[in-house]
Design a protein around this motif. Structure first.
Motif, PDB file in Angstrom:
ATOM      1  N   LEU A 143       4.175 -33.917  32.727  1.00  0.00           N
ATOM      2  CA  LEU A 143       4.554 -33.465  31.385  1.00  0.00           C
ATOM      3  C   LEU A 143       3.447 -33.717  30.362  1.00  0.00           C
ATOM      4  N   ASP A 144       2.934 -34.949  30.312  1.00  0.00           N
ATOM      5  CA  ASP A 144       1.899 -35.269  29.322  1.00  0.00           C
ATOM      6  C   ASP A 144       0.664 -34.396  29.505  1.00  0.00           C
ATOM      7  N   SER A 145       0.279 -34.129  30.746  1.00  0.00           N
ATOM      8  CA  SER A 145      -0.905 -33.296  30.988  1.00  0.00           C
ATOM      9  C   SER A 145      -0.721 -31.914  30.378  1.00  0.00           C
ATOM     10  N   PHE A 146       0.429 -31.294  30.627  1.00  0.00           N
ATOM     11  CA  PHE A 146       0.673 -29.967  30.057  1.00  0.00           C
ATOM     12  C   PHE A 146       0.724 -30.035  28.532  1.00  0.00           C
ATOM     13  N   ILE A 147       1.409 -31.032  27.995  1.00  0.00           N
ATOM     14  CA  ILE A 147       1.546 -31.150  26.539  1.00  0.00           C
ATOM     15  C   ILE A 147       0.191 -31.346  25.878  1.00  0.00           C
ATOM     16  N   LEU A 148      -0.633 -32.225  26.412  1.00  0.00           N
ATOM     17  CA  LEU A 148      -1.953 -32.463  25.821  1.00  0.00           C
ATOM     18  C   LEU A 148      -2.835 -31.220  25.890  1.00  0.00           C
ATOM     19  N   LEU A 149      -2.794 -30.507  27.014  1.00  0.00           N
ATOM     20  CA  LEU A 149      -3.558 -29.261  27.113  1.00  0.00           C
ATOM     21  C   LEU A 149      -3.025 -28.220  26.140  1.00  0.00           C
ATOM     22  N   SER A 150      -1.722 -28.180  25.969  1.00  0.00           N
ATOM     23  CA  SER A 150      -1.108 -27.247  25.019  1.00  0.00           C
ATOM     24  C   SER A 150      -1.548 -27.562  23.594  1.00  0.00           C
ATOM     25  N   LEU A 151      -1.580 -28.837  23.238  1.00  0.00           N
ATOM     26  CA  LEU A 151      -2.009 -29.228  21.895  1.00  0.00           C
ATOM     27  C   LEU A 151      -3.480 -28.907  21.666  1.00  0.00           C
ATOM     28  N   LEU A 152      -4.322 -29.088  22.682  1.00  0.00           N
ATOM     29  CA  LEU A 152      -5.738 -28.764  22.547  1.00  0.00           C
ATOM     30  C   LEU A 152      -5.955 -27.276  22.273  1.00  0.00           C
ATOM     31  N   ARG A 153      -5.082 -26.437  22.793  1.00  0.00           N
ATOM     32  CA  ARG A 153      -5.207 -24.994  22.589  1.00  0.00           C
ATOM     33  C   ARG A 153      -4.734 -24.577  21.202  1.00  0.00           C
ATOM     34  N   ARG A 154      -4.131 -25.467  20.413  1.00  0.00           N
ATOM     35  CA  ARG A 154      -3.586 -25.099  19.095  1.00  0.00           C
ATOM     36  C   ARG A 154      -4.571 -25.165  17.953  1.00  0.00           C
ATOM     37  N   PRO A 155      -5.594 -25.794  17.727  1.00  0.00           N
ATOM     38  CA  PRO A 155      -6.231 -26.895  18.435  1.00  0.00           C
ATOM     39  C   PRO A 155      -5.923 -28.243  17.779  1.00  0.00           C
ATOM     40  N   ILE A 156      -5.353 -29.109  18.538  1.00  0.00           N
ATOM     41  CA  ILE A 156      -5.105 -30.491  18.141  1.00  0.00           C
ATOM     42  C   ILE A 156      -5.514 -31.337  19.339  1.00  0.00           C
ATOM     43  N   GLY A 157      -6.243 -32.389  19.110  1.00  0.00           N
ATOM     44  CA  GLY A 157      -6.647 -33.256  20.204  1.00  0.00           C
ATOM     45  C   GLY A 157      -6.222 -34.684  19.948  1.00  0.00           C
ATOM     46  N   MET A 158      -6.074 -35.427  21.004  1.00  0.00           N
ATOM     47  CA  MET A 158      -5.767 -36.846  20.896  1.00  0.00           C
ATOM     48  C   MET A 158      -6.909 -37.615  21.540  1.00  0.00           C
ATOM     49  N   LEU A 159      -7.249 -38.735  20.928  1.00  0.00           N
ATOM     50  CA  LEU A 159      -8.294 -39.585  21.462  1.00  0.00           C
ATOM     51  C   LEU A 159      -7.689 -40.818  22.097  1.00  0.00           C
ATOM     52  N   HIS A 160      -8.259 -41.224  23.208  1.00  0.00           N
ATOM     53  CA  HIS A 160      -7.888 -42.492  23.828  1.00  0.00           C
ATOM     54  C   HIS A 160      -8.886 -43.488  23.266  1.00  0.00           C
ATOM     55  N   ALA A 161      -8.448 -44.281  22.263  1.00  0.00           N
ATOM     56  CA  ALA A 161      -9.404 -45.083  21.519  1.00  0.00           C
ATOM     57  C   ALA A 161      -8.789 -46.380  21.009  1.00  0.00           C
ATOM     58  N   SER A 162      -9.670 -47.292  20.598  1.00  0.00           N
ATOM     59  CA  SER A 162      -9.297 -48.496  19.852  1.00  0.00           C
ATOM     60  C   SER A 162     -10.090 -48.449  18.554  1.00  0.00           C
ATOM     61  N   GLY A 163      -9.490 -48.930  17.478  1.00  0.00           N
ATOM     62  CA  GLY A 163     -10.167 -48.861  16.199  1.00  0.00           C
ATOM     63  C   GLY A 163     -10.089 -50.161  15.423  1.00  0.00           C
ATOM     64  N   LEU A 164     -11.086 -50.375  14.580  1.00  0.00           N
ATOM     65  CA  LEU A 164     -11.149 -51.536  13.707  1.00  0.00           C
ATOM     66  C   LEU A 164     -11.519 -51.060  12.305  1.00  0.00           C
ATOM     67  N   VAL A 165     -10.941 -51.693  11.284  1.00  0.00           N
ATOM     68  CA  VAL A 165     -11.263 -51.364   9.906  1.00  0.00           C
ATOM     69  C   VAL A 165     -11.540 -52.657   9.163  1.00  0.00           C
ATOM     70  N   LYS A 166     -12.657 -52.663   8.396  1.00  0.00           N
ATOM     71  CA  LYS A 166     -12.984 -53.831   7.572  1.00  0.00           C
ATOM     72  C   LYS A 166     -13.753 -53.356   6.352  1.00  0.00           C
ATOM     73  N   ASP A 167     -13.307 -53.782   5.205  1.00  0.00           N
ATOM     74  CA  ASP A 167     -13.972 -53.458   3.939  1.00  0.00           C
ATOM     75  C   ASP A 167     -14.213 -51.960   3.769  1.00  0.00           C
ATOM     76  N   GLY A 168     -13.241 -51.153   4.160  1.00  0.00           N
ATOM     77  CA  GLY A 168     -13.355 -49.705   3.979  1.00  0.00           C
ATOM     78  C   GLY A 168     -14.201 -48.989   5.014  1.00  0.00           C
ATOM     79  N   HIS A 169     -14.704 -49.701   5.996  1.00  0.00           N
ATOM     80  CA  HIS A 169     -15.482 -49.085   7.078  1.00  0.00           C
ATOM     81  C   HIS A 169     -14.674 -49.161   8.368  1.00  0.00           C
ATOM     82  N   ALA A 170     -14.787 -48.096   9.153  1.00  0.00           N
ATOM     83  CA  ALA A 170     -14.030 -48.035  10.406  1.00  0.00           C
ATOM     84  C   ALA A 170     -14.984 -47.898  11.591  1.00  0.00           C
TER      85      ALA A 170
END
Length: 194
Positions: A143-170
């Motif tokens: 299911l997730d594979s089809f959904i993610l491919l479907s979103l990319l064609r709209r185009p919307i993408g999701m990132l597999h990521a970790s993030g940090l924010v400090k003093d307005g910088h990311a």
């Protein structure tokens, strides 16, 4: 013609069903809201529909988008007489995605597959009971594979990521599962706080 119909009606259980048409009748349906886009999962199995609940929990709860086209996933549980257990490591090595133009395949080795039609924003496929013994894996790879491919064609993408924010910088760390994004983010946090 009436005699032919009579013979079929009274001997249906003896006629081979090579195309699994008797098994692929929709008896269950689940609607999903994935990042505002509507998806519907249709199946012959409540266990397959339960995969949709797992998939829904993986995505943010977002208000539905007006006039967003609905995507349809028809996924059927097919009975088989194999009693061999599913080795998850073996499965990971058999998963393949192939696409050309508006058509695609998501294959799960001998455990199932999904054919996509991007003109209709639809998918049709099957899984075997052994894969349902691992519902989180099944929902992610089918299911997730089809959904993610479907979103990319709209185009919307999701990132597999970790993030940090400090003093307005990311800082955004992007990488494959197991690449060390979270570990690196934790080490960066410790460096800043020490």
């Amino acid at each position: 013609m009436n005699r032919y119909q009579h013979l079929i009606a009274h001997n249906l259980d003896r006629i081979p069903d090579g195309g699994h048409r008797r098994e692929t009748l929709v008896t269950h349906e689940q609607r999903l809201n994935i990042l505002g886009y509507p998806f519907v999962v249709r199946s012959n199995s409540a266990e397959v529909i339960a995969l949709a609940d797992i998939t829904q929990r993986r995505f943010s709860d977002t208000a539905p988008l007006a006039d967003a086209p609905e995507a349809v996933i028809e996924l059927f549980l097919l009975d088989n007489d194999r009693n061999e257990p599913l080795d998850l490591l073996l499965l990971e090595g058999q998963i393949q995605n192939v696409a050309r133009g508006d058509s695609g395949l998501i294959t799960l080795g001998r455990w199932g597959g999904l054919s996509t039609d991007w003109n209709r924003n639809a998918a049709f496929g099957f899984i075997l009971p052994q894969l349902l013994q691992h519902p989180a894996v099944a929902s992610r790879h089918v299911l997730d594979s089809f959904i993610l491919l479907s979103l990319l064609r709209r185009p919307i993408g999701m990132l597999h990521a970790s993030g940090l924010v400090k003093d307005g910088h990311a800082v955004l760390l992007i990488g494959a599962h197991g690449a060390g994004k979270s570990t690196t983010a934790l080490r960066l946090m410790r460096q800043v706080t020490d």
